[in-house]
Design a protein around this motif. Structure first.
Motif, PDB file in Angstrom:
ATOM      1  N   SER A 307     -23.917  90.316  32.717  1.00 56.51           N
ATOM      2  CA  SER A 307     -23.762  91.397  31.742  1.00 56.51           C
ATOM      3  C   SER A 307     -25.126  91.917  31.292  1.00 56.51           C
ATOM      4  N   ASP A 308     -25.129  93.174  30.831  1.00 61.65           N
ATOM      5  CA  ASP A 308     -26.375  93.782  30.355  1.00 61.65           C
ATOM      6  C   ASP A 308     -26.949  93.028  29.161  1.00 61.65           C
ATOM      7  N   GLU A 309     -26.083  92.559  28.281  1.00 66.35           N
ATOM      8  CA  GLU A 309     -26.557  91.851  27.085  1.00 66.35           C
ATOM      9  C   GLU A 309     -27.279  90.564  27.464  1.00 66.35           C
ATOM     10  N   LEU A 310     -26.665  89.767  28.344  1.00 63.42           N
ATOM     11  CA  LEU A 310     -27.295  88.510  28.749  1.00 63.42           C
ATOM     12  C   LEU A 310     -28.558  88.772  29.558  1.00 63.42           C
ATOM     13  N   ALA A 311     -28.505  89.785  30.412  1.00 61.61           N
ATOM     14  CA  ALA A 311     -29.692  90.107  31.207  1.00 61.61           C
ATOM     15  C   ALA A 311     -30.847  90.534  30.299  1.00 61.61           C
ATOM     16  N   GLY A 312     -30.521  91.335  29.260  1.00 61.86           N
ATOM     17  CA  GLY A 312     -31.559  91.741  28.318  1.00 61.86           C
ATOM     18  C   GLY A 312     -32.157  90.557  27.569  1.00 61.86           C
ATOM     19  N   ILE A 314     -32.313  87.428  28.610  1.00 66.84           N
ATOM     20  CA  ILE A 314     -33.135  86.632  29.536  1.00 66.84           C
ATOM     21  C   ILE A 314     -34.470  87.313  29.791  1.00 66.84           C
ATOM     22  N   PHE A 315     -34.438  88.652  29.938  1.00 61.86           N
ATOM     23  CA  PHE A 315     -35.683  89.372  30.192  1.00 61.86           C
ATOM     24  C   PHE A 315     -36.616  89.271  28.980  1.00 61.86           C
ATOM     25  N   ARG A 316     -36.052  89.439  27.779  1.00 62.31           N
ATOM     26  CA  ARG A 316     -36.878  89.330  26.578  1.00 62.31           C
ATOM     27  C   ARG A 316     -37.426  87.914  26.410  1.00 62.31           C
ATOM     28  N   GLU A 317     -36.630  86.933  26.735  1.00 58.26           N
ATOM     29  CA  GLU A 317     -37.119  85.555  26.646  1.00 58.26           C
ATOM     30  C   GLU A 317     -38.261  85.324  27.636  1.00 58.26           C
ATOM     31  N   HIS A 318     -38.137  85.912  28.828  1.00 58.67           N
ATOM     32  CA  HIS A 318     -39.184  85.769  29.845  1.00 58.67           C
ATOM     33  C   HIS A 318     -40.485  86.413  29.364  1.00 58.67           C
ATOM     34  N   THR A 319     -40.391  87.625  28.800  1.00 59.44           N
ATOM     35  CA  THR A 319     -41.603  88.287  28.300  1.00 59.44           C
ATOM     36  C   THR A 319     -42.181  87.541  27.099  1.00 59.44           C
ATOM     37  N   ARG A 320     -41.287  86.993  26.272  1.00 57.48           N
ATOM     38  CA  ARG A 320     -41.777  86.242  25.112  1.00 57.48           C
ATOM     39  C   ARG A 320     -42.552  85.007  25.548  1.00 57.48           C
ATOM     40  N   LYS A 321     -42.057  84.302  26.544  1.00 54.00           N
ATOM     41  CA  LYS A 321     -42.754  83.113  27.014  1.00 54.00           C
ATOM     42  C   LYS A 321     -44.128  83.460  27.588  1.00 54.00           C
ATOM     43  N   GLN A 322     -44.214  84.594  28.285  1.00 58.90           N
ATOM     44  CA  GLN A 322     -45.512  84.993  28.806  1.00 58.90           C
ATOM     45  C   GLN A 322     -46.490  85.295  27.671  1.00 58.90           C
ATOM     46  N   LEU A 361     -44.695  97.403  28.492  1.00 58.66           N
ATOM     47  CA  LEU A 361     -43.234  97.339  28.339  1.00 58.66           C
ATOM     48  C   LEU A 361     -42.711  98.548  27.578  1.00 58.66           C
ATOM     49  N   ILE A 362     -43.454  99.006  26.572  1.00 61.67           N
ATOM     50  CA  ILE A 362     -43.013 100.182  25.812  1.00 61.67           C
ATOM     51  C   ILE A 362     -43.037 101.429  26.685  1.00 61.67           C
ATOM     52  N   SER A 363     -44.088 101.577  27.502  1.00 59.63           N
ATOM     53  CA  SER A 363     -44.169 102.745  28.380  1.00 59.63           C
ATOM     54  C   SER A 363     -43.061 102.726  29.435  1.00 59.63           C
ATOM     55  N   LEU A 364     -42.736 101.543  29.958  1.00 57.96           N
ATOM     56  CA  LEU A 364     -41.655 101.451  30.939  1.00 57.96           C
ATOM     57  C   LEU A 364     -40.299 101.755  30.299  1.00 57.96           C
ATOM     58  N   ARG A 365     -40.139 101.358  29.045  1.00 61.46           N
ATOM     59  CA  ARG A 365     -38.875 101.666  28.371  1.00 61.46           C
ATOM     60  C   ARG A 365     -38.710 103.171  28.199  1.00 61.46           C
ATOM     61  N   ASN A 366     -39.819 103.880  28.016  1.00 59.30           N
ATOM     62  CA  ASN A 366     -39.777 105.328  27.833  1.00 59.30           C
ATOM     63  C   ASN A 366     -39.894 106.079  29.156  1.00 59.30           C
ATOM     64  N   HIS A 367     -39.814 105.381  30.277  1.00 61.30           N
ATOM     65  CA  HIS A 367     -39.922 106.007  31.606  1.00 61.30           C
ATOM     66  C   HIS A 367     -38.703 106.893  31.866  1.00 61.30           C
ATOM     67  N   ALA A 368     -38.908 107.899  32.716  1.00 56.81           N
ATOM     68  CA  ALA A 368     -37.812 108.818  33.027  1.00 56.81           C
ATOM     69  C   ALA A 368     -36.672 108.111  33.747  1.00 56.81           C
ATOM     70  N   ASP A 369     -36.988 107.103  34.574  1.00 55.89           N
ATOM     71  CA  ASP A 369     -35.959 106.363  35.320  1.00 55.89           C
ATOM     72  C   ASP A 369     -35.634 105.029  34.646  1.00 55.89           C
ATOM     73  N   ALA A 370     -35.757 104.986  33.324  1.00 53.00           N
ATOM     74  CA  ALA A 370     -35.533 103.716  32.615  1.00 53.00           C
ATOM     75  C   ALA A 370     -34.105 103.216  32.789  1.00 53.00           C
ATOM     76  N   SER A 371     -33.145 104.109  33.078  1.00 52.89           N
ATOM     77  CA  SER A 371     -31.753 103.668  33.249  1.00 52.89           C
ATOM     78  C   SER A 371     -31.579 102.821  34.507  1.00 52.89           C
ATOM     79  N   ARG A 372     -32.513 102.916  35.461  1.00 56.15           N
ATOM     80  CA  ARG A 372     -32.429 102.117  36.690  1.00 56.15           C
ATOM     81  C   ARG A 372     -33.185 100.802  36.573  1.00 56.15           C
ATOM     82  N   PHE A 373     -33.873 100.620  35.427  1.00 57.08           N
ATOM     83  CA  PHE A 373     -34.693  99.418  35.261  1.00 57.08           C
ATOM     84  C   PHE A 373     -33.871  98.286  34.662  1.00 57.08           C
ATOM     85  N   ALA A 374     -34.469  97.128  34.693  1.00 54.27           N
ATOM     86  CA  ALA A 374     -33.836  95.936  34.136  1.00 54.27           C
ATOM     87  C   ALA A 374     -33.595  96.103  32.641  1.00 54.27           C
TER      88      ALA A 374
END
Length: 989
Positions: A307-312, A314-322, A361-374
């Protein structure tokens, strides 16, 4: 004859097996044991629950348009055997179905032949011939059906072997035990299934069979670790199977029904494995993540059915750990004991990495193709991680402080650094106030440093505009000007504290402080407040030591120390007096508290006398020393006091009524008698409420009037008469208490009024004022010294109160009429004051009720609606309402009373009641009245007619009693006889 074997099949056993071909041995259909399973898990078609594996050579799960999954690899199982359409039909039938089909075909053919022969032949013989012919054809069809069974059975056996191979392949592809999935298992299995040509139902059966094996192994496992391992294996099977069959898995894989699972357990198995695969996929994503990686992550998420919620999450946890890795490295460097300048720079570098990653990460979120991103792209947050908590917040504050310090290391704050600090605050989860506190602390130190450099270099003093120079400095550091002003004040106070360390300010210190005030643009009121605080604390200490010596200790040495402190600390006269006032007023309050604590008036007056002496001998000298004046010489204060007394004397002369207040005259003695004047600048006006201050003054005034009372044995007491010198102290007490002349006069007057009233109430006990009593009251007035106008007010108040009580009693008992009220009003009695409104309204109601019951039949509207309310001083509108209410109720009551008196043969009472009815009608005109016995109304009219009334009254009564003209005329001309037997009815009563 037809071969009976065509219609007969072997009975189905409770464990059916695939149909055997004469060319295949049954043992070739047994599954071989898997190398990873025990012999007990070997699938046996003779000893397992009923499972039927059927694979048709003409069906394939792959789409006809798709290219072969393994186009480069030859088919190791040879060319698929194609079944004819009839064989496919037989393949789809079970043995019982085939038997039933054979019977139905033969019976149907016989019935059809008999029907056709009978229809076309027209005879029973023709019908039997048709039945024989078509029956033979049906028997041939049944024979052909059963003859194709061996060939189809051979094909089913081959498909069973393929299913066994598929099952073993699944077991080999899915990682065993606690090993994680690699992510390509489902795709590999799909390709292998397509190469074997197995359709989805048969393949799903193999997945369920593998689940049974794992489930049995779990039941046979005795230890906990083995149970957990088998559970993981089962969850991986469920997840991979779901990916293999997609949406069809809901009905092809009955996990819940076969293994008594719940829907949530299946969902957990799918979710957990999807999360592990997605987390494994994220391991390859670093701080330089790009668009292609994010698209790949999105595709993997969808492929893993996450699901999108779980994927989000996991992705946020991955960025937080970095980010946490960078923060940990920065903290280790920051807390290192051997930290050098180069290592301090490493702290900032690690934080810059965090900021750079956050910006990416902020620039990628504001990307034109952000709907195709994780999912989960956005600013980094430490919430939920290792640094989420109060214990770690202190470490984050240290890092934030280090970054602020580095940002100001070149002496100014750049715009990009401000933006970076804002992002860092959001990442750390710091509150706005916390971050501002840290920034303010660091910036304040830098501002002080740059300010010191500007002063030491002379740049600030040489600047044309000191304010512009300081403002520019604040702008370079992005520092709040109000905080800068506070720093300037703190610097000035610190310099002032150093200057007065020896107890006084020299001329050099004063000039240096003035120079500092000009350079730092410190307002004058701020400087005065600083001097009042710092120098005032030193001066307050000197004052407290001076007044602590008491009446006998304020000598020349103490006077000199006070003068030196007042001048040497450069305090203004107002500030010095204010500081001394605080200390002195505390002493005054202590005297007053002791005065209130004692039990008698004499003891209370003695404590007040001590306070007056302290004021004269210590406080007056202290004020003179602060002002730099000599209390031995005649100052301007006595002159002012004389002028003040003259003004008061002029006022008293102009107002002769105050001549008789002896106590007031004694409290205003001349300066010659009072001697040296006392100070009046330090008072208790703001420390005590007015009532408390007047009570204290009254206590000492009574002491002056009554003298000192001394108790002796056996309950007796001796009163010592005091002389007029006590009134001098009384005057000084009024100054200490801060009482105005008006308040002092009010105290004297109220005390005289109280004494006069006590004796006047005894003299006027009955409220009667005679000539002898007037002379007696005048004598009392002279004794207490009360002006005549106030004495007259008291006398009037007493007599009015007595008379008011008597009048209210008379009204309440009904002994007072409106005539007597008018007489009292003409005599000058104020009824509005003496009689309450409710009693006056009751008197009005009683008067109107008497009018309606007088029996005269008269009602004067002007009298009732205007004069009487005016005499009683009540509302005319309210009076009109009372009249209308009484008139309506008395109207019906008067008729009832008249009939009652008629029956009692009381003719005079009847006439009076009818007159009352006419009076009520005049107040509120009524309609014609009704009665149950009309003859009684005629009798009433006849009786009233005989009383010789006024024509207008008789006519109005005729209307009210509803008497017709004929009846009225008959009554007038009938000499008292009533028509229709009315006269006889009169004698009944």
């Amino acid at each position: 004859m037809m071969n009976p074997s065509i219609l007969i099949t072997h009975p189905s056993s409770p464990h059916p097996t695939p149909l055997f071909s004469p060319f295949l041995h049954p043992t070739t259909l047994n599954f071989k044991p898997n190398s990873q399973t025990s012999l007990t898990e070997r699938p046996n078609f003779h000893h397992q629950p009923r499972h039927r594996y059927r694979i048709s050579a003409v069906r394939c799960s792959a789409s006809p348009t798709e290219p072969p999954a393994t186009s480069a690899t030859p088919n190791v199982f040879g060319v698929k055997k194609e079944l004819s359409g009839f064989q496919s039909l037989v393949d789809a039938m079970s043995p019982p179905v085939r038997l039933a089909s054979s019977v139905i075909v033969f019976a149907g053919a016989v019935a059809a032949g008999y029907g056709l022969g009978l229809r076309f032949g027209g005879s029973r013989s023709a019908g039997l011939g048709g039945a024989v012919a078509l029956g033979a054809a049906g028997a041939g069809a049944a024979y052909a059906l059963n003859s194709s069974v061996p060939e189809v059975a051979a094909n089913e056996a081959f498909n069973a072997e393929l299913c066994d191979i598929y099952c073993r392949y699944i077991s080999a592809v899915i990682p065993p035990g606690n090993e994680d999935l690699k992510g390509d298992e489902a795709e590999t299995i799909i390709k292998f299934k397509s190469a074997l040509g197995i359709d989805d139902p048969d393949a799903a059966a193999m997945h369920m069979e593998l689940g049974r094996r794992i489930f049995r192994q779990r039941l046979e496992t005795g230890d906990r670790d083995g149970d957990i391992e088998q559970r993981r294996a089962f969850q991986k099977l469920i997840y991979v199977s779901t990916l293999v069959f997609g949406e069809a898995s809901t009905f092809l894989l009955p996990w819940k029904r076969v293994f008594t699972f719940t829907e949530s357990q299946v969902e957990v198995a799918i979710r957990d494995n999807a999360q592990r695969l997605y987390a494994s996929k994220l391991k390859s994503v670093g701080r330089d993540v790009d668009e292609q990686q994010l698209v790949s992550l999105r595709d993997a998420q969808l492929r893993y059915r996450l699901s999108d919620e779980l994927a989000g999450d996991i992705f946020r946890e991955h960025t937080r750990k970095q980010v946490e890795e960078n923060i940990s490295a920065a903290l280790n460097t920051l807390k290192s004991r051997t930290r050098a300048a180069r290592e301090a720079r490493r702290v900032v570098e690690e934080l810059d990495k965090v900021l750079a990653f956050n910006n990416l990460l902020i620039s990628l979120r504001n990307h034109a193709d952000a709907s195709r991103f994780a999912c989960g792209l956005g600013p980094v947050s430490l919430l939920g991680g290792d640094y989420d908590g109060d214990r770690k917040m202190d470490d984050l504050k240290l890092l934030y402080r280090a970054y602020v310090t580095d940002a100001l290391s070149n002496g100014r704050m750049e715009e990009d650094k401000l933006a970076a600090l804002s992002q860092l605050r959001n990442i750390f989860g710091l509150g706005k106030r916390e971050a501002e506190t840290i920034t303010l602390d660091v910036t304040s130190k830098v501002y002080r440093k740059r300010l010191a450099q500007s002063v030491s270099s002379g740049n600030l003093e040489a600047a044309d505009s000191k304010a512009a120079f300081l403002q520019n400095l604040c702008e370079e550091l992005c520092f709040d000007t109000q905080k800068a002003i506070e720093i300037h004040e703190d610097i000035y106070r610190h310099k002032l504290q150093q200057a007065v360390s020896n107890g006084e300010l020299s001329e050099e210190d004063v000039k240096a402080l003035e120079r500092l005030q000009i350079m730092l643009c410190i307002p004058k009121q701020t400087v005065e407040a600083a001097h009042a605080d710092i120098c005032g604390s030193l001066f307050e200490k000197v004052v407290k030591e001076a007044i602590a010596a008491g009446v006998d200790g304020y000598d020349a040495e103490v006077k000199q120390s006070v003068r030196k402190a007042a001048y040497g600390l450069r305090l203004t006269r107002e500030v010095a007096i204010s500081i001394a006032s605080k200390a002195v007023r505390k002493i005054f309050i202590s005297y007053i508290q002791r005065s209130r604590a004692v039990g008698s008036r004499t003891e209370s007056a003695r404590e007040l006398k001590k306070m007056i002496a302290f004021n004269n001998l210590v406080v007056t000298e202290l004020v003179a020393d602060i002002k730099g004046e000599s209390s031995d010489t005649t100052s301007e204060e006595p002159v002012k006091e004389k002028e003040k007394e003259k003004e008061i004397e002029v006022e008293v002369e102009e107002d002769e009524e105050w001549e008789s207040l002896q106590s007031l005259r004694k409290a205003r003695p001349s300066t010659a008698k009072s001697g040296k004047p006392s100070q009046t600048e330090i008072t208790l006006k703001d420390d005590l409420p007015e009532r408390d201050r007047t009570d204290l003054y009254k206590t000492y005034l009574l002491y002056c009037l009554t003298g000192e009372v001394t108790r002796i044995p056996f309950g007796a007491q001796i009163t010592t008469k005091k002389d007029d010198s006590e009134y001098v102290l009384l005057n000084q007490l009024g100054g200490i208490l801060g009482l105005t002349d008006k308040e002092i006069v009010e105290v004297h007057r109220s005390l005289a009024e109280q004494a006069f009233r006590q004796q006047a109430e005894v003299i006027l006990a009955d409220g009667q004022l005679t000539k002898a009593r007037i002379e007696q009251l005048n004598e009392v007035q002279k004794q207490v010294g009360l002006p005549s106008q106030y004495a007259q007010k008291i006398i009037k108040s007493i007599t009015t109160t007595k008379m008011s009580a008597a009048l209210e009693t008379a009204v309440g008992r009904g002994r007072l009429s409106i005539k007597e009220i008018r007489e009292l009003k003409e005599a000058g009695v104020e009824l509005d004051v003496m009689i309450s409104v409710s009693l006056r309204e009751s008197l009005f109601k009683k008067t109107v009720d008497e009018i309606f019951s007088s029996g005269t039949g008269e009602f004067d509207k002007d009298e009732v609606y205007q004069k009487i309310p005016q005499d009683l001083n009540i509302s005319t509108e309210k009076a009109r309402g009372v009249v209308h209410e009484l008139a309506r109720s008395r109207l019906s009551n008067s008729l009832i009373q008249a009939v009652s008196l008629l029956r009692q043969r009381n003719n005079s009472g009847v006439v009076s009641s009818l007159n009352d009815l006419l009076a009520c009608d005049k107040a509120v005109p009524s309609t014609a009245l009704s009665w149950e016995v009309p003859e009684e109304l005629a009798d009433l009219f006849l009786i009233y007619l005989k009383s010789d009334p006024a024509p207008e009254k008789l006519a109005r009564l005729q209307y009210l009693l509803d008497i017709s003209e004929s009846t009225a005329e008959a009554l007038r001309t009938g000499d008292g006889s009533l028509p229709n037997g009315a006269e006889e009815e009169e004698f009944v009563f």
